[in-house]
Design a protein around this motif. Structure first.
Motif, short mmCIF file in Angstrom:
data_model
loop_
_atom_site.label_atom_id
_atom_site.label_comp_id
_atom_site.label_asym_id
_atom_site.label_seq_id
_atom_site.Cartn_x
_atom_site.Cartn_y
_atom_site.Cartn_z
N SER A 158 0.86 -1.19 0.00
CA SER A 158 0.00 0.00 0.00
C SER A 158 0.89 1.24 0.00
N PHE A 159 0.26 2.42 0.12
CA PHE A 159 1.00 3.67 -0.04
C PHE A 159 0.81 4.59 1.16
N GLU A 160 1.82 5.39 1.42
CA GLU A 160 1.78 6.32 2.54
C GLU A 160 0.57 7.25 2.43
N GLY A 161 -0.08 7.48 3.58
CA GLY A 161 -1.23 8.37 3.61
C GLY A 161 -2.55 7.72 3.24
N CYS A 162 -2.53 6.42 2.89
CA CYS A 162 -3.74 5.76 2.40
C CYS A 162 -4.68 5.37 3.54
N PHE A 163 -5.95 5.26 3.20
CA PHE A 163 -6.95 4.73 4.13
C PHE A 163 -7.77 3.68 3.40
N HIS A 164 -7.74 2.45 3.91
CA HIS A 164 -8.46 1.36 3.25
C HIS A 164 -9.45 0.66 4.17
N GLY A 165 -9.59 1.14 5.41
CA GLY A 165 -10.56 0.53 6.30
C GLY A 165 -9.98 0.29 7.68
N ARG A 166 -10.85 -0.20 8.59
CA ARG A 166 -10.45 -0.40 9.98
C ARG A 166 -10.51 -1.85 10.43
N THR A 167 -10.85 -2.77 9.54
CA THR A 167 -10.78 -4.18 9.90
C THR A 167 -9.32 -4.63 9.87
N MET A 168 -9.03 -5.83 10.34
CA MET A 168 -7.65 -6.21 10.60
C MET A 168 -6.76 -6.16 9.35
N GLY A 169 -7.23 -6.75 8.25
CA GLY A 169 -6.41 -6.73 7.05
C GLY A 169 -6.28 -5.34 6.45
N THR A 170 -7.41 -4.65 6.33
CA THR A 170 -7.37 -3.31 5.74
C THR A 170 -6.61 -2.33 6.62
N LEU A 171 -6.67 -2.54 7.93
CA LEU A 171 -5.94 -1.65 8.84
C LEU A 171 -4.44 -1.82 8.67
N SER A 172 -4.01 -3.03 8.32
CA SER A 172 -2.59 -3.25 8.07
C SER A 172 -2.13 -2.50 6.82
N ALA A 173 -3.05 -2.29 5.88
CA ALA A 173 -2.71 -1.55 4.67
C ALA A 173 -2.95 -0.05 4.83
N THR A 174 -3.70 0.35 5.85
CA THR A 174 -4.00 1.77 6.08
C THR A 174 -2.80 2.49 6.67
N ARG A 175 -2.52 3.70 6.16
CA ARG A 175 -1.34 4.46 6.63
C ARG A 175 -1.67 5.93 6.84
N SER A 176 -2.93 6.24 7.13
CA SER A 176 -3.33 7.64 7.18
C SER A 176 -3.11 8.28 8.55
N ARG A 177 -3.64 7.66 9.61
CA ARG A 177 -3.58 8.28 10.94
C ARG A 177 -3.26 7.22 11.99
N ALA A 178 -2.41 7.59 12.93
CA ALA A 178 -1.99 6.64 13.97
C ALA A 178 -3.15 6.22 14.86
N ILE A 179 -4.14 7.10 15.05
CA ILE A 179 -5.24 6.78 15.96
C ILE A 179 -6.01 5.54 15.51
N LYS A 181 -4.63 2.89 14.15
CA LYS A 181 -3.79 1.69 14.22
C LYS A 181 -3.19 1.41 15.60
N LEU A 182 -3.16 2.42 16.46
CA LEU A 182 -2.50 2.30 17.74
C LEU A 182 -3.05 1.15 18.58
N ASP A 183 -2.17 0.31 19.10
CA ASP A 183 -2.46 -0.82 19.99
C ASP A 183 -3.10 -2.02 19.28
N VAL A 184 -3.21 -1.96 17.96
CA VAL A 184 -3.83 -3.05 17.21
C VAL A 184 -2.74 -3.84 16.46
N PRO A 185 -2.63 -5.15 16.67
CA PRO A 185 -1.65 -5.93 15.91
C PRO A 185 -1.90 -5.80 14.42
N ALA A 186 -0.81 -5.88 13.64
CA ALA A 186 -0.94 -5.68 12.19
C ALA A 186 -0.02 -6.64 11.45
N PHE A 187 -0.41 -6.95 10.22
CA PHE A 187 0.47 -7.70 9.33
C PHE A 187 1.66 -6.81 8.95
#
Length: 287
Positions: A158-179, A181-187
């Motif tokens: 994925s790309f910096e600044g992107c937002f693809h969702g808040r579920t586990m897989g999409t959150l791993s690809a999301t790079r928009s805001r730390a809030i 992703k914080l405290d959530v395990p990620a791929f």
């Protein structure tokens, strides 16, 4: 009302309650009767305005009532009018060349299933569709333990600044805001830079072209790097316009070259991008 709501559900981020009956067009009305020009549109879920008369009329139709009251399992027992509904709605506005649709509940769900389709395609491409009984047993047994070969170590770029969702897989690809992703395990998946263009475009053509080429080269090197270290990039996801990431755009040439890059790099699925907030943009060609 906010205090009462907090006793029942999470409500810390609610600025006001909406009086839906009084809302109209682009204007939202709160519980006290205050009217506001709504540029938020309920997180872009009401793009044609509140209480649109044609939508209200459609919602009162008997077929709509039946579908709302009887939530069928569309993949097994769709209602008799389903083919017509899909053809007349989604397929009537489908981009040229896209002849199939898989309805999903939300943007995150759509992206999660795109990821799964990419991974399944990748594995079938490598091992083939015909496996022995012994191989199938190993696949089934290992996936139940979250281990290879049934649960392979694959990745999505994925790309910096992107937002693809808040579920586990999409959150791993999301790079928009730390809030988010914080405290959530990620791929552990790779991320490439998204072009930062300068405006006006016609005055910065050379600089912007250089910036886009830089981002493409980083993406190419990341794919090679992750393939070499045993976590191959099976797919690439990108937004045509970054919404939550800051209203960032790239040129049509950038997206065409990214598509070509995935064609040039062996074994990468050319399934490029779904934007949760600004629509759908998909590049897909099967090998």
């Amino acid at each position: 009302m906010t205090g009462e709501l907090r006793e029942l559900v999470t409500g810390e981020d609610i600025p006001f309650f909406v009086d839906l009956e009084k809302c109209f067009g682009n204007y939202v009305v709160d519980a006290d009767g205050n009217r506001f020009l709504d540029l938020f549109c309920q997180i872009s879920s009401i793009p044609i305005g509140y209480n649109h008369p044609e939508l209200i009329a459609a919602a009162r139709r008997n077929d709509m009532v039946l579908n709302l009251a009887n939530r069928t399992a569309l993949g097994r027992h769709p209602p008799i009018g389903y083919v017509r509904e899909v053809r007349d709605s989604l397929m009537s506005v489908a981009p040229k060349g896209l002849t199939n649709v898989t309805p999903m509940m939300c943007g995150s769900c759509a992206n999660e299933n795109v990821f799964k389709c990419v991974f399944i395609w990748y594995q079938k491409k490598h091992r083939g569709v015909d496996v022995s009984a012994e191989e199938l047993e190993e696949l089934n047994s290992s996936c139940m333990k979250n281990q290879a070969p049934g649960s392979p170590d694959l990745s999505i770029l994925s790309f910096e600044g992107c937002f693809h969702g808040r579920t586990m897989g999409t959150l791993s690809a999301t790079r928009s805001r730390a809030i988010h992703k914080l405290d959530v395990p990620a791929f552990q998946w790779p991320v490439a830079p998204f072009p930062k263009l300068k405006y006006p475009l016609d005055l910065h053509a050379d600089e912007n072209r250089h910036e886009e080429q830089r981002c493409l080269e980083v993406a190419r090197s990341l794919i090679a790097e992750w393939n070499a270290k045993g976590s191959p990039v099976a797919g690439v996801i990108i937004e045509p316009v970054q919404g939550e990431g800051g209203d960032n755009h790239a040129s049509p040439e950038f997206f065409r070259e990214l598509r070509q890059l995935t064609k040039d790099v062996r074994n990468v699925k050319r399934r490029v991008g779904v934007q949760v907030l600004t629509g759908v943009f998909v590049l897909r060609v099967a090998y």
